[in-house]
Scaffold this motif. Structure first.
Motif, short mmCIF file in Angstrom:
data_model
loop_
_atom_site.label_atom_id
_atom_site.label_comp_id
_atom_site.label_asym_id
_atom_site.label_seq_id
_atom_site.Cartn_x
_atom_site.Cartn_y
_atom_site.Cartn_z
N GLY A 30 0.83 -1.20 0.00
CA GLY A 30 0.00 0.00 0.00
C GLY A 30 0.86 1.25 0.00
O GLY A 30 2.09 1.16 0.04
N LEU A 31 0.23 2.40 -0.01
CA LEU A 31 0.98 3.65 -0.03
C LEU A 31 1.70 3.91 1.29
O LEU A 31 2.82 4.43 1.30
CB LEU A 31 0.04 4.83 -0.33
CG LEU A 31 -0.49 4.92 -1.77
CD1 LEU A 31 -1.56 6.00 -1.86
CD2 LEU A 31 0.65 5.21 -2.73
N SER A 32 1.09 3.52 2.40
CA SER A 32 1.66 3.79 3.72
C SER A 32 2.29 2.56 4.37
O SER A 32 3.33 2.66 5.03
CB SER A 32 0.59 4.36 4.66
OG SER A 32 0.03 5.55 4.12
N ARG A 54 6.17 2.46 5.39
CA ARG A 54 7.00 2.92 4.28
C ARG A 54 7.68 4.25 4.57
O ARG A 54 8.67 4.59 3.92
CB ARG A 54 6.17 3.01 3.00
CG ARG A 54 5.55 1.69 2.59
CD ARG A 54 4.95 1.71 1.23
NE ARG A 54 5.95 1.76 0.18
CZ ARG A 54 5.70 1.61 -1.12
NH1 ARG A 54 4.45 1.43 -1.52
NH2 ARG A 54 6.65 1.68 -2.00
N ASP A 55 7.15 5.02 5.53
CA ASP A 55 7.77 6.29 5.89
C ASP A 55 8.87 6.13 6.93
O ASP A 55 9.77 6.96 7.02
CB ASP A 55 6.71 7.27 6.43
CG ASP A 55 5.70 7.66 5.36
OD1 ASP A 55 6.10 7.74 4.19
OD2 ASP A 55 4.53 7.88 5.71
N ASN A 89 -4.96 1.16 -6.83
CA ASN A 89 -3.81 0.61 -6.12
C ASN A 89 -2.87 -0.20 -7.03
O ASN A 89 -1.77 -0.55 -6.61
CB ASN A 89 -4.27 -0.29 -4.97
CG ASN A 89 -4.97 0.50 -3.89
OD1 ASN A 89 -4.67 1.67 -3.68
ND2 ASN A 89 -5.91 -0.12 -3.21
N THR A 92 0.42 1.44 -7.59
CA THR A 92 1.30 1.40 -6.41
C THR A 92 2.13 0.12 -6.40
O THR A 92 3.33 0.14 -6.11
CB THR A 92 0.46 1.49 -5.12
OG1 THR A 92 -0.31 2.69 -5.15
CG2 THR A 92 1.35 1.48 -3.89
N LYS A 95 4.85 0.25 -9.14
CA LYS A 95 6.01 1.05 -8.74
C LYS A 95 6.90 0.29 -7.77
O LYS A 95 8.13 0.35 -7.83
CB LYS A 95 5.55 2.38 -8.11
CG LYS A 95 4.94 3.34 -9.11
CD LYS A 95 4.47 4.62 -8.42
CE LYS A 95 3.84 5.58 -9.42
NZ LYS A 95 3.33 6.83 -8.77
#
Length: 201
Positions: A30-32, A54-55, A89, A92, A95
């Protein structure tokens, strides 16, 4: 790393020496967060492992550590679709796959994709039955992604362990990916400079 279609990944695994003792890792990207699961010895059962932020987490380092410490046989990424079509998604995951292509230091390790088919939504329904405190919203999301990764990997394990002669083509299409196979980029070579000839006097 290199990508293989789900059926080719299976053929690659069964040719690998001692592959039943080398676990597969499943990922819900996912993005986060990235939910991570791992298979049992013998590739029968998937179980939750962890969730990556991911951050905050060095995702590539975690993958390298998993490969080295767990002696992985491969990675299975969840492939999000709706009615066999791309979703928001899907890009995502593409990538993230590109990032895996760049990890050439992992040698001959392969990865594949397997359809999510509402597994995140199912995981949310299960997680909602648990009692989380008001301030545990982020932890709830992390647990949901980890459970979704477990479902994704279990789906692929069920495929590689099933009787392929009884598998309908439509059911495989429902879960197989649409990611185009690629190979890691080859480093560009610097062109050799030819020395300039000095004119004879």
């Amino acid at each position: 790393m290199r990508y293989l279609a789900p059926n080719l990944m299976y053929e690659h695994l069964i040719k690998m020496k001692g592959y039943l003792k080398k676990p597969l890792v499943g990922m819900d990207v996912g993005l986060s967060f990235i939910g991570v699961s791992i298979s049992s010895e013998g590739h029968k059962v998937a179980r939750p492992l962890r969730t990556l932020n991911r951050d905050k987490d060095d995702v590539k380092k975690v993958i390298r550590d998993l490969v080295n410490e767990r002696n992985l046989s491969g990675i299975v990424l969840g492939w999000p679709t709706y009615n066999l079509k791309r979703t928001d998604n899907t890009g995502t995951v593409e990538k993230f796959a590109e990032e895996l292509f760049q990890m050439q230091d992992l040698g001959d390790l392969r990865f594949t994709t397997w359809g999510e088919n509402h597994m995140t939504k199912i995981a949310e329904l299960l997680i909602n039955k648990l009692e989380y405190a008001a301030g545990e919203k982020e932890q709830k999301k992390a647990d949901t992604d980890m459970l979704a990764a477990t479902s994704i990997l279990q789906g692929y394990l069920d495929y590689i362990n099933c009787d392929k002669t009884r598998l309908h083509s439509w059911s495989f299409k429902l879960c197989s990916s649409q990611l185009s196979p690629k190979s890691p980029p080859t480093p560009k070579k610097n062109p050799k400079k030819t020395p300039k000839k000095t004119p004879k006097k």
